[in-house]
Write an enzyme that holds these catalytic residues in place. Structure first.
Site, PDB file in Angstrom:
ATOM      1  CG  HIS A 111      -1.932   1.040   1.274  1.00 16.61           C
ATOM      2  ND1 HIS A 111      -3.061   0.955   2.059  1.00 16.61           N
ATOM      3  CD2 HIS A 111      -2.031   2.233   0.629  1.00 16.61           C
ATOM      4  CE1 HIS A 111      -3.791   2.052   1.909  1.00 16.61           C
ATOM      5  NE2 HIS A 111      -3.179   2.842   1.047  1.00 16.61           N
TER       6      HIS A 111
ATOM      7  CG  HIS B 152      -0.757   6.281  -2.491  1.00 14.57           C
ATOM      8  ND1 HIS B 152      -1.779   5.914  -3.342  1.00 14.57           N
ATOM      9  CD2 HIS B 152      -1.200   6.020  -1.245  1.00 14.57           C
ATOM     10  CE1 HIS B 152      -2.803   5.463  -2.634  1.00 14.57           C
ATOM     11  NE2 HIS B 152      -2.480   5.521  -1.353  1.00 14.57           N
TER      12      HIS B 152
ATOM     13  N   GLY C 252      -8.934   8.036  -3.035  1.00 15.21           N
ATOM     14  CA  GLY C 252      -9.567   9.351  -3.005  1.00 15.21           C
ATOM     15  C   GLY C 252     -10.702   9.402  -2.004  1.00 15.21           C
TER      16      GLY C 252
ATOM     17  CG  HIS D 155      -7.328   3.713  -0.885  1.00 12.34           C
ATOM     18  ND1 HIS D 155      -6.611   3.057  -1.850  1.00 12.34           N
ATOM     19  CD2 HIS D 155      -6.418   4.388  -0.127  1.00 12.34           C
ATOM     20  CE1 HIS D 155      -5.318   3.318  -1.694  1.00 12.34           C
ATOM     21  NE2 HIS D 155      -5.175   4.124  -0.656  1.00 12.34           N
TER      22      HIS D 155
ATOM     23  CD  GLU E  92      -7.533   6.754   4.752  1.00 14.95           C
ATOM     24  OE1 GLU E  92      -6.508   7.332   5.170  1.00 14.95           O
ATOM     25  OE2 GLU E  92      -7.860   6.732   3.541  1.00 14.95           O
TER      26      GLU E  92
ATOM     27  CG  ASP F 126      -1.309   5.733   2.926  1.00 16.20           C
ATOM     28  OD1 ASP F 126      -1.459   5.694   1.689  1.00 16.20           O
ATOM     29  OD2 ASP F 126      -2.175   6.195   3.685  1.00 16.20           O
ATOM     30  CG  ASP F 127       1.053   8.821   0.814  1.00 15.90           C
ATOM     31  OD1 ASP F 127       1.358   8.787  -0.386  1.00 15.90           O
ATOM     32  OD2 ASP F 127      -0.107   8.707   1.239  1.00 15.90           O
TER      33      ASP F 127
END
Length: 322
Positions: free
Chosen positions: A25, A27, A166, A193, A196, A274-275
């Site tokens: 996961h 990005h 998104g 996604h 969340e 994630d990021d």
């Protein structure tokens, strides 16, 4: 005792980084290595230092800290390369990352051209990493645009997974069923996604409507024993990002993160970033953080680590349908 368990018990981040791990996961836009980006661009991006309260606040943070650094075709490729560098330095041997389908518009509407660039970067930068190429779609885009952009990528027969990200509330999940039917026919693993920001029922509905194999986040499922049982029975894996959930205000603390309840309910979970550029924690840090707060012991985290290095066994499981 495995070397991974020994590293956890010793609290050695350096040793953890030598052990193979997955990041499923991720990005690419926010998945890069901070130090490498600073050297390559002269732009140092310090991660979040306090929790936010919404995705709107996160978008504002990214706009102010990252700005236009990754704009345009070269910017997108730089972000992808940075994510490979981050994986390399953190011992990630299995990386699921790719590009949003809208990025085709930056490459003369040529999916093959964009894909060739990504493949070249992977071959030159980190060929030892098992790269699982992923197609991303944004919920705010229209169905017609997504269909137009997605089709040429599917025609290449190269991509392995598809993801929808998104604002969970921007469009009903049912809107995207036709795209997921296309992706399923092309043999892609189906992800989205969900859960969340939404509730447990939204996770169940998305899995049924889109016939998902995996869920990105999905932590709201922990609110419902019925939904957790559904996910466990159908072997739907949740690719969870603990620090992201904490820093976006979705959980109060790592010590009370719902990944514990999901794991105990038999749901297959993995731990991801994630990021990392935003949240400042690689996969190794994520594992060590969960161990230090006592949420899992070393043996349990080993089970979770291994779960990310193999594809889920769905040999006795049929895709859930309405």
């Amino acid at each position: 005792m495995s070397s991974f368990q020994e590293a956890l018990r010793a609290g050695s981040l350096e040793a953890l980084r030598t052990v193979p791990k997955s990041d499923l996961h991720n990005h690419a836009f926010g998945g890069g290595n901070r130090a490498w980006i600073a050297r390559a661009t002269g732009h140092d991006i310090a991660p979040l230092d306090k929790p936010l309260n919404s995705m709107t606040e996160m978008h504002e943070w990214v706009s102010s800290r990252v700005g236009r650094l990754f704009d345009g075709p070269q910017g997108r490729l730089t972000a992808f390369e940075a994510s490979l560098i981050q994986a390399q330095q953190d011992g990630v041997s299995r990386l699921e990352v790719g590009e949003d389908v809208w990025a085709i518009t930056l490459f003369d509407d040529d999916a093959a051209k964009l894909t060739s660039e990504l493949r070249h970067i992977h071959a030159q930068t980190a060929p030892e990493i098992e790269w699982i190429p992923q197609l991303g779609m944004s919920r705010h885009c229209s169905l017609s645009s997504l269909t137009k952009w997605l089709t040429p990528f599917l025609d290449l027969g190269f991509y392995k997974t598809i993801d929808l990200s998104g604002d969970e509330l921007s469009q009903p999940v049912e809107t995207f069923r036709s795209l997921y039917r296309m992706a399923k026919a092309a043999g892609l693993t189906l992800k989205a996604h969900v859960g969340e920001w939404g509730d447990a029922d939204s996770v169940w509905r998305a899995v049924e409507q889109l016939e998902l194999d995996e869920v990105q986040h999905g932590i709201a499922a922990a609110e419902s024993p019925q939904v957790m049982r559904f996910l466990s029975d159908h072997k739907v894996r949740l690719n969870i990002c603990p620090t992201s959930n904490l820093m976006l205000g979705r959980v109060k603390s790592l010590a009370t993160h719902p990944i514990r309840r999901l794991f105990d309910a038999g749901v297959v979970v993995t731990i991801n970033t994630d990021d990392v550029l935003v949240f400042g924690q690689g996969v190794s840090e994520e594992f060590l953080n969960l161990y230090r707060v006592g949420l899992f012991d070393a043996e349990e985290l080993e089970t979770i680590r291994v779960a990310g290095l193999v594809d889920p066994d769905r040999s006795e499981c049929h895709s859930p349908k309405m």
